[in-house]
Each structure stands twice: as structure tokens, then as C-alpha cells.
Design a protein around this motif. Structure first.
Motif, PDB file in Angstrom:
ATOM      1  N   ASP A  64     -25.135  -3.440  63.265  1.00 56.18           N
ATOM      2  CA  ASP A  64     -25.761  -3.059  64.525  1.00 56.18           C
ATOM      3  C   ASP A  64     -25.664  -1.538  64.684  1.00 56.18           C
ATOM      4  O   ASP A  64     -24.576  -0.967  64.635  1.00 56.18           O
ATOM      5  N   LYS A  65     -26.804  -0.895  64.891  1.00 58.23           N
ATOM      6  CA  LYS A  65     -26.817   0.564  64.993  1.00 58.23           C
ATOM      7  C   LYS A  65     -26.540   1.060  66.408  1.00 58.23           C
ATOM      8  O   LYS A  65     -26.414   2.265  66.625  1.00 58.23           O
ATOM      9  N   THR A  66     -26.470   0.137  67.377  1.00 59.56           N
ATOM     10  CA  THR A  66     -26.145   0.531  68.749  1.00 59.56           C
ATOM     11  C   THR A  66     -24.637   0.619  68.907  1.00 59.56           C
ATOM     12  O   THR A  66     -23.924  -0.346  68.619  1.00 59.56           O
ATOM     13  N   GLU A  72     -20.554  -0.595  64.078  1.00 55.49           N
ATOM     14  CA  GLU A  72     -20.231  -1.652  63.115  1.00 55.49           C
ATOM     15  C   GLU A  72     -20.297  -1.128  61.692  1.00 55.49           C
ATOM     16  O   GLU A  72     -21.195  -0.341  61.348  1.00 55.49           O
ATOM     17  N   ARG A  76     -26.261  -9.197  73.025  1.00 53.00           N
ATOM     18  CA  ARG A  76     -26.954  -8.501  71.944  1.00 53.00           C
ATOM     19  C   ARG A  76     -27.586  -9.513  71.003  1.00 53.00           C
ATOM     20  O   ARG A  76     -27.290 -10.703  71.055  1.00 53.00           O
ATOM     21  N   ARG A  88     -28.754 -10.236  66.766  1.00 58.67           N
ATOM     22  CA  ARG A  88     -28.192 -10.002  65.444  1.00 58.67           C
ATOM     23  C   ARG A  88     -29.315 -10.051  64.414  1.00 58.67           C
ATOM     24  O   ARG A  88     -30.094 -11.005  64.375  1.00 58.67           O
TER      25      ARG A  88
END
Length: 690
Positions: free
Chosen positions: A91-93, A175, A196, A198
Motif C-alpha cells: 500500500d503506497k498510502t 508498508e 482500505r 488491498r
């Protein structure tokens, strides 16, 4: 403050349940409250619901398209048991604090519950500095001096360093890349953060899905997974349990502090009842949500039925599995009170090591070989298809290895010939295939089998249990009794007939009850009625997983030394043509092994004692041949020397028809000779061309 049901469930901490919700903006469908597919689809404004639990019901997936115009496509519904293996995309957030990570990410004691993150800046602790970009593994959450902290770890120079981080620690945490492969169910349970989605990529699509594949053909992209929860709860003026999907278009408000939770229905699961103290039994209860199934007593436990729960206790069961070649085996839990009778069925052994494990002092193990084995040593016996043996004992034997004598473990057996016995030695690493010859025609009760023989053991029902209406075991052609387990049970009866009592499992019965304030009378009940319980594949592995951990499986059999395959290090068996080149010898051996394995092949894992047949029909035919095509010969008079006179029941050994055995051997040898002749002709033709 009102929020959507989806947003509320994403922010809900399961440890704070139960919670009371008030519908702020309801949904109406055709003007009445009713259910669709077992879930509520119409909830009026102002309705109160006590939420008692929630779980993921299904997954909504969309194909991820990494472009500026569109990031996702049409939605696809995936069930939780959708087959396939996935790799998760990081996850890039970022997460802005440790508290946010613990609130949204699953952290637990298993490997699946150890997520890894890195921070974009250094974290300075009292005796350690976590560098920017360094991978941090989150192991567990615990309370220290009234403050919640996270136990973490980093690996530096192959050494692990442990430390704790407070939930108040802030920063941008991302992550880490995860190279592990997960099933969809594992991802759903552990790897989808709350609130969120995935992104995953299927690395292997298993071809066991019975329904049509919802994904495009040859799909090789990424999917965005979003969970849909099923909320379980009770309403204030209804006496049943309602199930609501989290994507229902309603707004709710948490009003737990404004209402008394005790004014709602108080449903208890069987686990909740079992956790009550023994002094609280017996108790009277009303069934709120009954189990499914037509078998007694499940068909009697309908909603509104009053029952008496007399006591809780532990009871033993025999875990049994159907004997069949494919993976669709049925599994059963058989109570000790089962009144049917069993006959023994032939067991199958893939190695000589398994013969040693199955050997018993009470009766001599008699087997027939269904696969050939060429011994690399002249001192050890080479097995042909159809050879019969009486297994003696494991002992030490000498072989010539690299020109010197070497002591190895061997299995001493007696080969049964037409009118004599021949003592032979089999290497413990021998990879063959043997089928047991059964001479015992006695019918056994379940308790007798467990007392006289070691599990696992193969049987079939010869006389069904007449005390039950439908004996499911009677229709199974063969059963493998695997192990004795201990499980939790409740003793229940109808309130109108407390003497007629039943055992019900605690952890596999999906039933909810409400305790009533009625007194329960102590009664002297008749013998407890039990059932043969058929369990699912998942329940089967859970039962075996939580059984006594001290009962370790046997070790793997000794491996055949890899150096024994080289020509200078062994004495070549006389069954191979002496002047044939090395390649011809290997080809001949491989060919004969393949021809024999086509007749019968068995692969058994000694580590988990689960048998999987590769060719059940051929193996069954071989076992039947051994058991039926027999003659009585002079050799029968020699058998008492093996201790058979000590048995309370004298078993008379009978043997295969020698004509049948000779036909099997002749067919096998003719094929081998044909292969050798073909190789020699090819060699002569090559020599002439040169």
C-alpha cells in the motif's frame, strides 16, 4: 454523529462489542421488513439494533488499471473459498502513527499477523536508532504500566533486535514489499486493513473451482479487493438474530451510552454456554437460531424450542476418513457408543520403514509386493511384483560399500515360497509398495479395534448400527481410523422430555440460545444418545491441529544414499545384464519401475499419516486377489513356529495361487527381457554403423 454502516464497521473495534446502533436514515423495500438471501434489506428510521459481531461475508474485486483515465473496472464478486494463490502489493498510502497501524492492521501471534513497515525518517529510541527505510516487524500489542505499546523487531547483520514503540509515535509509515504467497481467505482475515482496499496479483489460479470463473480468461493483472461485512445483531422488539450486509445504504449512530444493553435479547452461542461455570448447570434455554440438518437432534432444535442443558464435559471420538483416491474424502467423528461392527481392510505401505512401524507382537504382518525394487547391494534382496513376505524385525546388516563393510539398518523378513521360507533382508530406505494380506475374518466393535490395534487402521462397516435411523458409515466402502481425539460437548434434552438426552458439539454447531429463568429439574436420564458426526475438510484439519501436540508424527524413513547410484560404489544386482552399458542398465531399471508402478502406486506421507492413493482400483484389485485366490498347502503346517499358537484366536495363513503369481512374474519378466533385448539390438546396430 451519523455515518454510513460501512464506515462504522471499518472503525469498529471488536473488543468494544456489543454496541447499540440507531438507524438515522433507513432503507425501505416494498414497504415491509423482510429478508433477502438471509440478510435484512429493509430497516426503518429509528430502529435500534444491538450489534453482537461481524465477519467478512464476501469480497468485491475490480480489475486494477494503472492509468490516469481509470483506475478500476466493473466490480466482480468473489466468494471467500475462491481458489488461487495471491501476492499482495504494498500500500503506497502512509500511516501517520503507530496507533493508526494497530487500529487498522491485524497484528497477531502467527506469521500472518506480523506486518512489516518502514519509516521515512529516523526513529530515535533510548538505546537504539531505527534508520530511515529500515524494515520494522510488528509482532504483538501489549499493555505495559497502563500504556499500550507494540513489540517490534529489526534484523541487522543476521541478528534480531527487539524494542517497543508507543502508540503515540508519529511519522509516515509505509508498508514493506511482501514476497509471501497467500490464499484469498488468508488475505481476507489478515491482510486487508480496515477502511482500505488491498491490491493483489494472482500468481497461481487453481483449477478446482466448480462454478464458472468470474475473472477474464487468462487474467494476469492485479485486482483491488474490498471486503463486504456481515453484521450480526438483535433488534429490540424481535426474538431472532438478524444479519445485515455492511454495504446496505443506511446511516447509523452509536447510542450505546443512552440505552440499557440488557433490555435486548441476550443470545448465547454454544461456546458462550460452555464457558459458564459447572455450578450454573443445568439450565433451561430457548433456541433463537437453530442449526441446519435433517439428522437428529439437529432437526429438533428449531427456533422457539425450549431445551434443558444438563452439563458440559469432554468426550472422546475416533477421527475417521473415507478411503478413496481423489481428494474429495469424507471425514467423520465416531463416538465410542457406536454399535456397528467392522471388518479389517488391507493396509498399504509405501516403504519398508512403514512395514516396521506397522509391525505388531500380536500377529505377524503378511504383505505382498506390488512394485519392484532392485537392490544396489548383493547382500540385500531385490523385490519382484507378487513376492510375499512375513515381516520379522528391524536389525543391523552388513553390506559392501566402497570396498569396505558397512553396517546399515535393514528389515528382516521371510519370503514365502511354494513350500518353504527364505530369510531375506530389505533396506529400510526401500521405496516399494506393499499391500497387507488379511487372514482375520473376525468382526470387531469399535472399542475392540482401538484396544487391540494401533491407529491408523483400515476397516469397513460389516454390520450397521441398528440403533440409529441412518448409519452414514454403512455406505462408505472403506474407512481409515486415524486417531482418538477429545472434544467439548454439551448434554441437552427437550424441556418436555428431560430423560431423552443428546450430545451436541460445542465448536461445530452453529446455534444460539437465550437462557430462561425457569428452574431445571434434575432427572435420571437414559443412556446418552450420540451421533456419527460428518465434518468438513476445514473442520477436519482444525480437529487434527488442536489435538494433543505431544503426539508427534514418526520421522521420515532413511534416505537412500545418492552416491549408491554411481557405478564404482556398489555391487550391481544380478538381475541386470552384465555386459550392458551403464546407460542401458539405468534405462532398464527405470522402465521396469514404471511398468510396475502402472500396476499399483502408493504415495504416503509418514509425517501426517494421511494416505492418498494414486491408483485405487488397481490396488484394491491386488488386495482382493491376495485375499481370495488362495490355496491351502503343506506350508500351513510350518506357520505355528511364528507364534500363532499364542493367540486366543488361531489364524490360519493362506497363500496366493502359485499360477496367479507366476503369471504376474512372467508378464513382468517378459517385458523386462524384451526391453533388454531391444537395447542390445540397438547397441549392435550402433556398433555396425561405427
Amino acid at each position: 454523529m451519523a455515518s454510513s454502516l460501512t464506515k462504522f464497521i471499518h472503525s469498529l473495534d471488536p473488543r468494544t462489542l456489543p454496541r447499540i446502533l440507531q438507524i438515522q436514515s433507513g432503507i425501505y423495500f416494498q414497504g415491509s421488513i423482510y429478508e433477502m438471501f438471509g440478510n435484512e434489506c429493509c430497516l426503518p428510521t429509528g430502529e435500534l439494533i444491538k450489534v453482537t459481531g461481524f465477519k467478512i461475508n464476501k469480497i468485491i474485486a475490480s480489475i486494477f488499471e494503472n492509468n490516469e483515465d481509470s483506475q478500476c473496472s466493473a466490480r466482480i464478486e468473489l466468494p471467500l473459498n475462491f481458489p488461487g494463490l495471491c501476492k499482495i502489493m504494498a500500500d503506497k498510502t502512509p500511516y501517520l502513527s503507530i496507533e493508526e497501524i494497530t487500529r487498522k492492521v491485524s497484528i497477531g501471534p502467527t506469521r500472518l499477523g506480523h506486518p512489516c513497515f518502514y519509516c521515512n525518517e529516523d526513529i530515535k529510541l533510548a538505546n537504539l536508532t531505527i534508520r530511515q527505510g529500515e524494515q520494522i516487524m510488528f509482532n504483538s500489542v501489549e499493555e505495559v504500566n497502563g500504556t499500550l505499546t507494540v513489540n517490534c523487531g529489526v534484523v541487522r547483520d543476521n541478528q534480531s533486535h527487539s524494542f517497543t514503540l508507543p502508540l503515540s509515535q508519529e511519522g509516515e509509515f509505509y508498508e514493506c514489499e511482501d514476497d509471501h504467497i497467500y490464499t484469498l481467505k488468508e488475505i481476507v482475515e489478515w491482510k486487508i486493513p480496515k477502511s482500505r482496499t488491498r491490491v493483489v496479483k494472482f500468481t497461481n489460479m487453481l483449477h478446482t473451482w466448480e462454478s464458472s470463473n468470474p475473472l477474464p480468461e487468462n487474467f494476469d493483472g492485479c485486482l483491488i479487493l474490498a471486503p463486504i461485512y456481515e453484521v450480526q445483531g438483535v433488534m429490540k422488539f424481535r426474538r431472532d438474530i438478524v444479519h445485515i450486509l455492511s454495504d446496505l445504504d443506511i446511516e447509523v449512530k452509536d447510542v450505546t451510552d443512552c440505552y440499557d444493553i440488557n433490555c435486548f435479547l441476550q443470545p448465547l452461542s454454544m461456546v458462550d454456554v460452555f464457558e459458564r461455570t459447572s455450578k450454573e448447570f443445568p439450565m433451561v434455554a430457548e433456541v433463537i437460531e437453530g442449526p441446519t440438518g435433517r439428522q437428529q437432534p439437529y432437526n429438533l432444535l428449531y427456533p422457539g424450542k425450549e431445551i434443558v442443558i444438563h452439563k458440559k464435559y469432554q468426550a472422546t471420538r475416533i477421527l475417521a476418513s473415507e478411503i478413496r483416491s481423489d481428494s474429495c474424502k469424507r471425514h467423520f467423528l465416531i463416538p465410542a457408543s457406536y454399535k456397528g461392527k467392522f471388518k479389517r481392510r488391507p493396509r498399504e505401505f509405501p516403504t519398508a520403514y512403514d512395514l516396521e512401524l506397522a509391525r505388531s507382537d500380536k500377529e505377524q504382518l503378511h504383505v505382498v509386493a506390488t512394485k519392484a525394487f532392485d537392490s544396489p547391494h548383493a547382500e540385500l534382496f531385490s523385490v519382484s511384483v507378487g513376492d510375499q513376505f512375513l515381516v520379522q524385525q528391524c536389525q543391523m546388516g552388513e553390506v559392501i560399500y566402497q570396498g569396505r563393510k558397512k553396517v546399515i539398518d535393514v528389515l528382516a523378513c521371510e519370503q514365502i515360497l511354494s513350500e518353504a521360507y527364505k530369510e531375506v533382508l530389505l533396506p529400510m530406505y526401500m521405496e516399494g509398495s506393499f499391500v497387507e494380506v488379511i487372514h482375520d475374518k473376525k468382526q470387531y466393535q469399535l472399542s475392540e479395534l482401538c484396544k487391540e490395534f494401533h491407529l491408523p487402521f483400515n476397516v469397513k462397516v460389516s454390520v450397521r448400527d441398528l440403533s440409529i435411523e441412518e448409519d452414514v458409515l454403512a455406505a462408505v466402502p472403506g474407512l481409515r481410523l486415524e486417531e482418538e481425539i477429545t472434544d467439548s460437548y454439551l448434554l441437552i434434552s427437550s424441556a418436555g422430555d428431560p430423560a431423552d438426552s443428546w450430545e451436541i458439539p460445542v465448536y461445530r454447531l452453529n446455534m444460539s440460545v437465550q437462557l430462561l429463568s425457569k428452574p431445571a429439574e434434575e432427572t435420571v436420564s437414559a443412556p446418552t444418545r450420540t451421533i456419527v458426526e460428518e465434518i468438513s475438510e476445514e473442520q477436519y484439519y482444525m480437529v487434527r491441529r488442536f489435538e494433543n501436540q505431544a503426539l508427534h508424527p514418526p520421522p521420515r524413513p532413511p534416505k537412500k544414499p545418492t552416491t549408491l547410484g554411481s557405478k564404482p560404489l556398489l555391487t550391481v544386482s544380478q538381475q541386470i545384464v552384465p555386459d550392458a552399458p551403464e546407460a542401458s542398465k539405468n534405462f532398464c531399471v527405470d522402465t521396469t519401475k514404471k511398468l510396475c508402478s502402472d500396476q499399483a502406486e502408493l504415495q504416503v506421507s509418514c509425517q501426517n499419516d494421511l494416505v492418498q492413493r494414486e491408483n485405487e482400483d488397481d490396488m484394491t484389485a491386488t488386495a482382493t486377489l491376495v485375499d481370495t485366490n488362495v490355496i491351502k498347502g503343506p506350508i500351513n503346517n510350518m506357520l505355528p513356529k511364528h507364534g500363532q499358537e499364542k493367540e486366543p484366536e488361531k489364524h490360519v495363513y493362506e497363500y496366493l495361487d502359485e499360477n496367479v503369481i507366476e503369471n504376474v512374474r512372467k508378464k513382468f519378466q517378459d517385458t523386462t527381457v524384451h526391453n533388454k533385448t531391444y537395447l542390445l539390438k540397438k547397441r549392435e546396430e550402433t556398433s555396425k554403423m561405427e
